[in-house]
Design an enzyme around this catalytic site. Structure first.
Site, PDB file in Angstrom:
ATOM      1  N   THR A  43      20.673  23.401 -65.625  1.00 23.10           N
ATOM      2  CA  THR A  43      20.821  22.284 -66.576  1.00 23.10           C
ATOM      3  C   THR A  43      21.541  22.690 -67.552  1.00 23.10           C
ATOM      4  OG1 THR A  43      19.153  20.830 -67.912  1.00 23.10           O
ATOM      5  CG2 THR A  43      18.820  23.190 -68.137  1.00 23.10           C
ATOM      6  N   CYS A  49      17.191  20.645 -77.554  1.00 15.98           N
ATOM      7  CA  CYS A  49      16.255  20.700 -76.477  1.00 15.98           C
ATOM      8  C   CYS A  49      15.750  22.049 -76.073  1.00 15.98           C
ATOM      9  CB  CYS A  49      16.910  20.139 -75.315  1.00 15.98           C
ATOM     10  SG  CYS A  49      17.276  18.127 -75.521  1.00 15.98           S
ATOM     11  N   HIS A  66      13.677  20.611 -68.785  1.00 22.60           N
ATOM     12  CA  HIS A  66      14.530  20.510 -69.930  1.00 22.60           C
ATOM     13  C   HIS A  66      13.894  19.369 -70.863  1.00 22.60           C
ATOM     14  CE1 HIS A  66      19.041  19.682 -71.277  1.00 22.60           C
ATOM     15  NE2 HIS A  66      18.054  19.279 -72.194  1.00 22.60           N
TER      16      HIS A  66
END
Lengths: 179, 399
Positions: A43, A49, A66
């Site tokens: 990712t 995040c 994520h």
């Protein structure tokens, strides 16, 4: 794409089949992926995040989440958009793939404070709240946290080798650490 | 004509699921993991679409629909992308016949996935004619009779597709007939509360104003750095919030981010690729500096961002008849997607989709490129658009 070769960046040597033959699966924002075949879950672009890498060492089933925000609490969106809801959803999906939920261990990375906002900042940055939410839900689910690289003010990209449990954390410019 | 934001969101999700299915099918054919990074909805003025499609060759399929949605829909790839895709599937096979069957197959999967989803959602049957292969240049790829410069605009769904394993990047376009889409999603008047619906006939005007704002921001670059610049393109897109960072990718960018307060509130990001950032900052610093982006360059980029932002939002505020203020610049230098993630996290607390207004400023030689991204609060933008005077709309179209 920066041609970073992190296959030699400290990955444990006890993983002969890992990496070269393993497939790579992409995990988008507000998504999670689960693998039971040693796949590498990737990712990118984690700012505030949080990435949560989960793995049951006995079955080798791993998952990568994520998430964008701490908890749904009635907000719109899929469970994977949120740390708390997403951790639960990912552990459920891992259990379906053969993991023992009681054996799952975690590593977390991300949650930088890249931008200081003026408005609505009285309850801490989104990143800090994401980390607090992750620690709380993982504690509640009895999942130990084996490694963390959170905070700071730089974005991160992650490669989670579900075959070995190594979580590679890369920063813009190419620097990589392994959790 | 109003389109309620929730329906547009559902439509966008279905388009995105259709694209996911097409990508899966392509991935199976190519034996690779193929992903849709983002599916966005653009409402473009006809003239803008003509410009953006000019000289580009497309192949695709055209499908006629009857029932819950009526009209023609075209699903298209750029010819080059289709040829290299087919060549990857069967080396040496990138000629006419294979391209034709591959494109027809992919188009069929994508549109039927989308149409089935939409029919389920509406609880009605939608009949499809068999897909007809089409190949055309520029806007001729659009459904017959769907493209007309007198129209308010064209809805375009664009999915960016890439693969983890191979160097594979292409776009899939879905272009439904405007009337069919607006018949289905549109309302004569506002629906729900203020901000629930977007007055689509005002979007092209707003886009035009954004272009003017971007042009004044570009003039500021020219004034401060002595480098000639132009606004290359300006687009208003509607995307799931979580897909906004993917629009920027992982390339390192440098620039400034601002919070906007007013009607609408939101965020503005002025981002350069690293080389461009060094070049424009260098143009503002009278002395030689170390290579890279150091404190002098940061200061220069902050100052430039501040001036560009003022010009940009003044344009908006004038058209919308509101006042919008901005915070001091925050310098950012990181992966583009990571820079965007805190912004969408904040928007994502209250909305599932976002309007993203993207203008690209370039120098004629292509050495400097700057992207200006505006992310307004969706409800506040919709409500503000509704207040645009009709005269402003009439004055904005056609070109």
């Amino acid at each position: 794409m920066s041609p970073i070769d992190s296959s030699s960046a400290g990955a444990p040597s006890a993983s002969p089949a890992s990496d070269q033959s393993a497939s790579r699966l992409k995990v988008g924002l507000s998504e999670a992926a689960v693998a039971d075949d040693g796949a590498v879950l990737v990712t990118s672009g984690l700012g505030s995040c949080l990435g949560v890498a989960l793995r049951d060492p006995s079955s080798g089933v791993g998952g990568l989440l994520h998430a964008m925000l701490p908890v749904a609490d009635g907000r719109p969106g899929v469970p994977e958009k949120f740390v708390v809801d997403g951790v639960d959803a990912t552990i459920d999906a891992m259990a379906e793939a053969g993991a023992a939920p009681g054996e799952v261990r975690a590593k977390i990375a991300g949650a930088a404070e890249m931008i200081e906002f003026n408005a609505g900042g009285d309850d801490g940055s989104v990143g800090d709240r994401n980390v607090a939410a992750a620690e709380a839900i993982l504690r509640e689910r009895g999942v130990p946290v084996d490694g963390a690289d959170t905070g700071g003010n730089r974005g991160r990209s992650l490669r989670f080798d579900t075959g070995t449990g190594a979580l590679h954390v890369s920063y813009a410019g190419g620097e990589t650490i392994v959790l | 004509m109003y389109v309620d934001i929730q329906s547009l969101g559902e439509f966008s999700d279905l388009a995105s699921q259709g694209a996911d299915r097409a990508a899966d099918a392509l991935g199976q054919l190519a034996d690779a993991n193929v992903y849709v990074d983002v599916t966005d909805v653009t409402l473009m003025a006809a003239g803008d679409l003509r410009e953006s499609f000019a000289g580009r060759e497309f192949v695709g399929v055209e499908i006629g629909l009857q029932g819950g949605i009526t009209g023609q829909t075209v699903m298209a790839f750029e010819l080059d992308a289709a040829e290299s895709l087919v060549d990857r599937l069967m080396p040496g096979g990138g000629d006419g016949e294979f391209v034709r069957s591959g494109v027809t197959e992919a188009g069929n999967i994508m549109t039927s996935g989308f149409i089935d989803g939409w029919a389920d959602h509406l609880g009605v049957a939608i009949d499809m004619t068999p897909p007809a292969y089409v190949r055309a240049t520029g806007t001729d790829i659009l459904p017959d009779g769907a493209f007309d410069d007198d129209r308010q605009g064209v809805f375009m769904f664009e999915s960016q597709v890439s693969s983890m394993d191979e160097e594979l990047e292409f776009a899939i376009y879905m272009l439904p007939e405007y009337a069919g889409l607006t018949d289905m999603l549109g309302h004569e008047g506002p629906v729900g509360e203020a901000g629930d619906a977007v007055p689509v006939n005002k979007l092209p005007t707003f886009n035009r104003m954004t272009e003017q704002g971007a042009a004044s921001a570009a003039d500021n670059i020219t004034m401060m750095t002595g480098t000639e610049t132009d606004v290359d393109v300006s687009r208003l897109r509607f995307v799931p919030v979580q897909d906004v960072p993917a629009e920027l990718g992982n390339e390192t960018v440098a620039g400034t981010v601002f919070e906007l307060h007013g009607d609408p509130s939101g965020y503005l990001a002025i981002l350069f690729d690293e080389d461009s950032a060094e070049e424009v900052a260098g143009g503002m610093i009278p002395t030689e500096t170390e290579p890279g982006i150091g404190d002098m360059e940061k200061g220069a980029l902050r100052e430039l961002g501040n001036i560009m932002t003022s010009g940009f939002i003044d344009g908006w505020a004038n058209v919308l008849g509101t006042s919008i203020e901005h915070t001091p610049p925050q310098f950012v230098h990181d992966m583009g997607s990571a820079v965007m993630s805190p912004l969408v996290s904040r928007l994502g607390q209250t909305q599932d989709h976002a309007f993203i207004i993207d203008s690209t400023v370039r120098t004629p030689d292509g050495n400097v490129r700057c992207d200006i991204y505006a992310l307004p609060d969706q409800r506040e933008l919709a409500a503000a658009l509704d207040r645009i005077e009709p005269a402003a709309t009439d004055g904005g179209l056609p070109r």
